[in-house]
Write a protein that holds these residues in place. Structure first.
Motif, mmCIF file in Angstrom:
data_model
loop_
_atom_site.group_PDB
_atom_site.id
_atom_site.type_symbol
_atom_site.label_atom_id
_atom_site.label_comp_id
_atom_site.label_asym_id
_atom_site.label_seq_id
_atom_site.Cartn_x
_atom_site.Cartn_y
_atom_site.Cartn_z
ATOM 1 N N ILE A 1 55.836 54.141 69.061
ATOM 2 C CA ILE A 1 54.832 54.767 68.187
ATOM 3 C C ILE A 1 55.454 55.915 67.407
ATOM 4 N N ASN A 2 56.273 56.741 68.071
ATOM 5 C CA ASN A 2 56.936 57.851 67.378
ATOM 6 C C ASN A 2 57.864 57.333 66.280
ATOM 7 N N ASP A 3 58.607 56.271 66.580
ATOM 8 C CA ASP A 3 59.493 55.676 65.575
ATOM 9 C C ASP A 3 58.683 55.134 64.401
ATOM 10 N N LEU A 4 57.571 54.464 64.684
ATOM 11 C CA LEU A 4 56.724 53.921 63.621
ATOM 12 C C LEU A 4 56.107 55.039 62.779
ATOM 13 N N GLN A 5 55.740 56.156 63.416
ATOM 14 C CA GLN A 5 55.195 57.281 62.660
ATOM 15 C C GLN A 5 56.255 57.881 61.734
ATOM 16 N N ARG A 6 57.506 57.986 62.208
ATOM 17 C CA ARG A 6 58.589 58.476 61.345
ATOM 18 C C ARG A 6 58.802 57.524 60.168
ATOM 19 N N ARG A 7 58.812 56.239 60.449
ATOM 20 C CA ARG A 7 58.992 55.255 59.374
ATOM 21 C C ARG A 7 57.837 55.300 58.375
ATOM 22 N N LEU A 8 56.615 55.468 58.898
ATOM 23 C CA LEU A 8 55.443 55.527 58.033
ATOM 24 C C LEU A 8 55.502 56.764 57.132
#
Length: 120
Positions: A32-39
């Protein structure tokens, strides 16, 4: 045969269900943290692209306006050139007539000189 009632999971080094759930939660949090950074990065990229698109639209409108202005100027220049061309053709015709009259004048003077005889 011997039946053993004891739980042997601890003996084999296997994780307990609670440990497995905690590990799965940790993996999901990382994802989730990785996806938030990507987003966040994708949103920043999109904002940059929108800004670039706005700048290009403004530049395109300016270029189209300049093109219309230059096209109008070119059209005016073509009309003026056409008028000058007509004037030049008229002047060439007058020059041709002038040359023709000059030659005719010389011929007539020559005839007059011949008819009037020698001058004393």
């Amino acid at each position: 045969m011997m039946e053993i009632d004891e739980d042997t999971c601890d003996w084999l080094g296997c994780s307990t269900p609670l440990e497995m759930y905690k590990h799965q939660c940790s993996l999901l949090e990382d994802e989730i943290n990785d996806l938030q950074r990507r987003l966040a990065k994708a949103r920043a990229n999109i904002a940059g692209l929108v800004h670039m698109n706005d700048a290009l639209i403004t530049w395109k409108a300016s270029a189209e306006e300049r093109l219309r202005s230059i096209t109008a100027d070119l059209s005016d220049a073509n009309v003026h050139s056409s008028e000058l061309s007509k004037e030049v053709m008229g002047l060439k015709m007058i020059a041709s007539q002038n040359e023709h009259l000059r030659i005719e004048n010389q011929r007539l003077r020559m005839e007059l000189t011949v008819l009037s005889g020698p001058q004393p």
